[in-house]
Design an enzyme around this catalytic site. Structure first.
Site, PDB file in Angstrom:
ATOM      1  N   CYS A  43       7.501  -2.652  -7.637  1.00  0.00           N
ATOM      2  CA  CYS A  43       7.849  -2.800  -6.233  1.00  0.00           C
ATOM      3  C   CYS A  43       8.965  -3.809  -5.988  1.00  0.00           C
ATOM      4  O   CYS A  43       9.788  -3.622  -5.096  1.00  0.00           O
ATOM      5  CB  CYS A  43       6.612  -3.172  -5.429  1.00  0.00           C
ATOM      6  SG  CYS A  43       5.777  -4.636  -6.054  1.00  0.00           S
ATOM      7  N   ASP A  81       9.210   0.226   3.394  1.00  0.00           N
ATOM      8  CA  ASP A  81       8.673   0.051   2.037  1.00  0.00           C
ATOM      9  C   ASP A  81       9.334   1.073   1.120  1.00  0.00           C
ATOM     10  O   ASP A  81       8.898   2.225   1.070  1.00  0.00           O
ATOM     11  CB  ASP A  81       7.159   0.235   2.047  1.00  0.00           C
ATOM     12  CG  ASP A  81       6.552  -0.138   0.698  1.00  0.00           C
ATOM     13  OD1 ASP A  81       7.335  -0.353  -0.264  1.00  0.00           O
ATOM     14  OD2 ASP A  81       5.315  -0.219   0.596  1.00  0.00           O
ATOM     15  N   HIS A 124       2.299  -6.852  -3.776  1.00  0.00           N
ATOM     16  CA  HIS A 124       3.307  -5.863  -3.402  1.00  0.00           C
ATOM     17  C   HIS A 124       4.492  -6.602  -2.787  1.00  0.00           C
ATOM     18  O   HIS A 124       4.391  -7.732  -2.345  1.00  0.00           O
ATOM     19  CB  HIS A 124       2.693  -4.875  -2.402  1.00  0.00           C
ATOM     20  CG  HIS A 124       3.515  -3.635  -2.211  1.00  0.00           C
ATOM     21  ND1 HIS A 124       3.991  -2.875  -3.243  1.00  0.00           N
ATOM     22  CD2 HIS A 124       3.929  -3.007  -1.066  1.00  0.00           C
ATOM     23  CE1 HIS A 124       4.668  -1.853  -2.770  1.00  0.00           C
ATOM     24  NE2 HIS A 124       4.654  -1.915  -1.437  1.00  0.00           N
TER      25      HIS A 124
END
Lengths: 314, 669
Positions: free
Chosen positions: B418, B478, B462
């Protein structure tokens, strides 16, 4: 044993008695070399009107001690060799039918004397043992419904071998409790053994009595009058209580043991020529009186008496 | 240790080899958990000392010479001081305590030493809580207290030869009787806000896994390999949908050499403006210690039930670093407008891309901007690039260079976790002239086995981006979701190709019984944290309220203090009752005084020693006192055991005893 400083002047009578007892001790010491402490303890037991258990190896003088005691005090003596086939009647006696007058006549056994040496008592069957032990406690026997009193003074000196246990019946605790004292003789000191080996031992010839049964009875009566003050009774109580409260002991001392301890301490003080008991008297007789009755739970090394001596405050 | 003063010492002062071995084992057990908290050399030294004592016990060696003991003591002091640079403080102090305790074993000769060692053991027990407050440790320490208590009982048993089993049973009984009282006091005793003593700022702090104050390629992936619980959460009201489960942590504004961080700047960013927000989700969070300042909260947090302030990027912060597990309730809004107006300073920082590295990414973004696309179109362009080109979401991305990490990722490796996606996306946005920043935190939550709460693990860590849109403010984007949409819906497990690299607990194999057992254990632990460790003033208030005692807080406090005071008085009274009995007999008192005076000369009366024997021993040791001592002993024996009890004799003896003042001087050796 460290002697407490001599003290209070005993009366003339007691001084005479103490001299006489001293004579007995000296006499015995002539026969058993280097065994003064054992002699004195055995004498204490006799004066306390108790029975004696001697536990030691063969040949260290158990029988000699018993025999010499009887001879010196002019007492009747009988020796019973205990074997596995010994029957109670072999000790107590038996009624025999007499054809002439067609009645039973009691033939007294060897127990009808003043000092009975029960040699190797643990070799006999429990039934035979118990016949003797009953006589010891009651000082009378009952055969075929007739009760017969035993001689006075009456003392059983039993011996047993602490090592050779094959084919023996160990005395149960309840019966060990009937012996006032258990002593060990041990090997004689080197000097005594030298005398023995150099051949100037009088051997088996009879000892001349230096006192009689009446003297012994008088002394026994005097022992009972030796004073135990409250402070000393407190100490006795503390010792006995400790064996019952302390987890180190599997079982405590019986009241009979407490009485025996007092009586033995009185006798010890009497032999010392004192009219009262001091804690050191109790401490001296403690091993002989206590160690055959109780033991420490983990008996490694220490004896019950040494533990009590180190733990109980005077 | 009140016991030590109340009960008389056993008469025997000899400490057997069995007792010493038992004590050594006890000390080893009590100190054992410190093995994990101490540097290796402390452990090695302690092991050496204990091994030495054990060897000494086996070999029956006597107490080491005073000079050796003193030398060892100084050595231990010096070692601790050189190792830690101090001898107090949490770790150094505990190290010193443990080492001294190990050393103390060598000089145990009497009852007093045993009591000292046992008291030290109690203290070492307590220090374990400075390092760990887990349920395991609590259980271990209860067992430890039981053993120490058994040691005390054994040492104080009336007679020296008490059995260990009896002592253990007795102490179990005492503990069982004491625990309800302790529990009652725990519940009722006025709770202090915060811990009783300020924990020293973790001078031995272990590196805890968790979010950090910067993000570089690989940092999140490293975190994701840990299955440790980051926090547990309950939702009293609505449970957020999987897509809403973004937990906000630190936000980074500045990019430098591949790393996102917050540079110390002079230009102060304004506090964020939040509007059109209504709190629709309440979360009750128990956060594991992070040693950082941020309160992790569901995006976007509006308020919390403890003192906080808000970072310019909207994250909640507390003043003190979170060194202990804390529990707090946060109300969050899933729909909000954040900073509809962007300040000049904020815009500058959200657009800054210092240096000339990553030229290809810059060029690409410039190209998008030059096409005249709207901001949403630019965002979509970037996301569709992630979606359509062969980007891979993986825990094991290939390495990228430090300076051109974005170029390497976007144009050659195309594999990342991520942080790669969020970092590259934010970089592209800035290069295209769209204000953007990186947000780190957690995404997801996994329901617990029992207990109706949710678990968020380190593996749920994350990173995502926020871009600023005119009229809408900061909006969450995201980019990972573009590559691996299942990451958001199913969590990290469902989205990674290489699941095997994930820690066991993060893999979510719900059918695996071991996994279920672990979840169950987590529930127990959660209860422990929630009800025991977090039991503070507010929870106490709630308990009182539930019991209908809300208004009686003061009364309960008075009652509790009163009970403690009463118990103290009872123990004092017991101690007074158990004092040695006063001796009424003046003769005996006088005799004991003689014993005391002689004890000063090194000739104390022994336990179980009769007066006659004592006199003989004293006379042998001090011939100069023989006459006096023999005379005194003779009088004492006559008065105490003999038949004469005359008042005159008693008075004479007491007077003689008073005048008996032996001197230290030895006439003969």
């Amino acid at each position: 044993m460290l002697k407490p400083p001599a003290q209070s002047a005993p009366g003339n009578a007691s001084r005479d008695m103490s001299h006489a007892v001293m004579a007995v001790r000296r006499h015995l010491a002539e026969r058993l070399y280097g065994k003064d402490q054992a002699i004195r303890l055995a004498l204490t037991c006799l004066l306390a009107d108790g029975h004696l258990l001697i536990e030691d190896m063969p040949g260290v003088g158990k029988t000699t001690l018993a025999h010499s005691l009887a001879q010196t005090l002019g007492l009747g003596f009988a020796r019973i060799q205990f074997t596995s086939d010994l029957l109670p009647s072999d000790i107590l006696g038996v009624s025999v039918f007499d054809q002439r007058d067609a009645t039973f006549h009691f033939r007294p056994g060897p127990i009808f004397t003043q000092i009975v040496l029960a040699d190797e008592i643990n070799r006999a069957s429990p039934r035979t043992q118990s016949a003797l032990l009953e006589a010891m406690a009651e000082r009378q026997i009952t055969v075929e419904g007739i009760t017969r009193a035993l001689a006075r003074p009456f003392c059983v000196i039993a011996t047993q071998n602490p090592v050779d246990h094959s084919g023996t019946f160990d005395l149960p605790n309840s019966q060990l409790d009937r012996f006032l004292m258990r002593i060990r003789l041990g090997y004689p000191p080197a000097s005594a053994e030298r005398r023995l080996l150099s051949g100037d031992h009088p051997g088996a010839q009879a000892l001349q009595p230096v006192a009689g049964p009446d003297d012994l009875a008088r002394w026994q009566a005097a022992v009972a009058t030796v004073v135990t003050r409250d402070a000393l009774v407190d100490y006795l109580l503390a010792l006995v209580a400790r064996t019952r409260d302390d987890n180190a002991f599997a079982a405590g001392l019986s009241p009979r043991a407490g009485v025996a301890l007092r009586r033995a301490a009185q006798a010890w003080a009497f032999i010392d020529g004192r009219d009262h008991v001091v804690p050191e008297d109790v401490q001296t007789v403690l091993p002989a009186v206590v160690d055959h009755r109780i033991a420490l739970r983990d008996g490694a090394g220490a004896s019950a008496s040494s533990y009590l001596l180190a733990q109980v405050e005077v | 240790m009140a016991i030590g003063t109340v009960v008389q010492a056993p008469a025997s002062s000899q400490v057997g080899i069995q007792e010493r071995a038992g004590l050594l084992i006890l000390v080893t057990l009590i100190a054992l958990p410190h093995l994990w908290h101490m540097p290796w050399w402390v452990n090695a030294l302690a092991a050496l000392l204990i091994g030495w004592q054990a060897f000494g016990l086996i070999a029956h060696s006597p107490v080491p010479a005073r000079i050796l003991r003193a030398g060892l003591t100084l050595t231990v002091f010096a070692a601790v001081f050189m190792g830690f640079g101090r001898i107090n403080g949490q770790q150094a102090g505990v190290a010193l305590l443990v080492l001294m305790l190990a050393l103390k074993q060598s000089e145990i000769t009497g009852y007093r030493d045993i009591v000292v060692v046992l008291c030290l053991c109690c203290f070492v027990l307590v220090t374990q809580f400075l390092f760990s407050q887990s349920l395991w440790m609590a259980a271990y320490l209860i067992a430890g207290s039981w053993l120490v208590l058994a040691g005390f009982v054994h040492a104080h048993m009336p007679y020296a030869r008490a059995s260990y089993r009896q002592a253990a049973a007795e102490s179990a009984r005492m503990l069982a009787l004491a625990l309800p009282v302790a529990a009652l006091f725990f519940l009722l005793f006025p709770r202090l806000p915060g811990p009783l003593w300020g924990l020293p700022a973790q001078d031995g702090r272990q590196a805890t896994m968790g979010l950090s104050d910067q993000m570089s390629p690989g940092s999140m992936a490293a975190l994701a390999r840990s299955g440790a619980v980051a926090f547990r959460v309950r939702f009293p009201g609505r449970v957020p949908t999987p897509a809403e489960r973004y937990w906000r942590g630190p936000v980074f504004w500045d990019f430098n050499a591949g790393t996102w961080h917050n540079a110390p700047t002079t230009a102060k960013l304004p506090t964020p403006a939040i509007d059109r927000a209504s709190a629709d989700i309440t979360s009750d969070i128990t956060l594991a210690p992070t040693h950082e300042h941020w309160l992790i909260a569901l995006d976007l947090p509006l308020q919390a039930n403890r003192r906080y302030h808000r970072s310019p990027a909207g994250t909640l912060l507390v003043d003190q670093a979170i060194d202990q597990r804390i529990r707090y309730v946060v109300r969050s809004a899933t729909r909000y407008r954040l900073d509809r107006r962007l300040s000049r300073v904020a815009r500058q920082r959200a657009l800054a891309l210092p240096g000339h590295h990553n030229p290809k990414a810059r060029a690409l973004a410039k190209h998008w901007a030059s096409e005249g696309l709207s901001v949403p179109a630019v965002i979509n362009r970037a996301l569709s690039m992630f979606r359509t080109q062969p980007f891979r979401y993986t825990l094991n991305p290939p390495r990228t260079s430090r300076d051109n990490s974005v170029d390497d990722f976007l144009f050659s490796t195309r594999a990342g976790f991520c942080e790669h996606f969020a970092g590259a996306f934010t970089f592209l946005m800035r290069a295209a002239g769209v204000p953007a920043r990186v947000v780190t935190g957690y995404q997801g939550a996994e329901p617990s086995a029992v207990g109706n709460y949710w678990i968020v693990r380190n593996s749920d860590a994350h990173a995502w981006s926020e871009v600023w849109l005119a009229g809408r403010g900061w909006v969450r984007v995201d980019p990972t979701a573009a590559v691996a949409p299942s990451r958001i819906e199913q969590g990290v497990t469902g989205s990674l190709a290489d699941t095997g690299d994930l820690p066991f607990m993060a893999r979510g194999e719900r059918s695996n019984p071991w996994f279920q057992a672990r979840l169950l254990w987590d529930a127990v632990n959660a209860g422990w944290n929630r009800w025991f460790l977090a039991y503070g003033p507010s929870l106490q208030q709630r308990l009182f309220a539930q019991l209908g005692l809300a208004g009686f807080g003061t009364a309960i406090a008075i009652l509790t203090f009163g009970t403690v005071g009463l118990l103290g008085l009872v123990s004092l009274w017991l101690a007074w009752r158990m004092r040695p009995a006063r001796i009424d007999d003046p003769v005996l008192r006088a005799w004991q005084r003689i014993g005391k005076r002689l004890a000063h000369l090194g000739l104390p009366r022994r336990v179980g020693e009769g007066p006659g024997d004592y006199a003989v021993r004293v006379a042998a040791a001090r011939p100069d006192l023989a006459t006096a001592m023999n005379s005194l002993a003779r009088q004492f024996i006559a008065l105490r055991y003999g038949m004469s009890a005359g008042g005159d004799a008693r008075r004479l003896f007491v007077a003689a005893a008073r005048h008996f003042r032996p001197r230290r001087r030895r006439t003969h050796s």
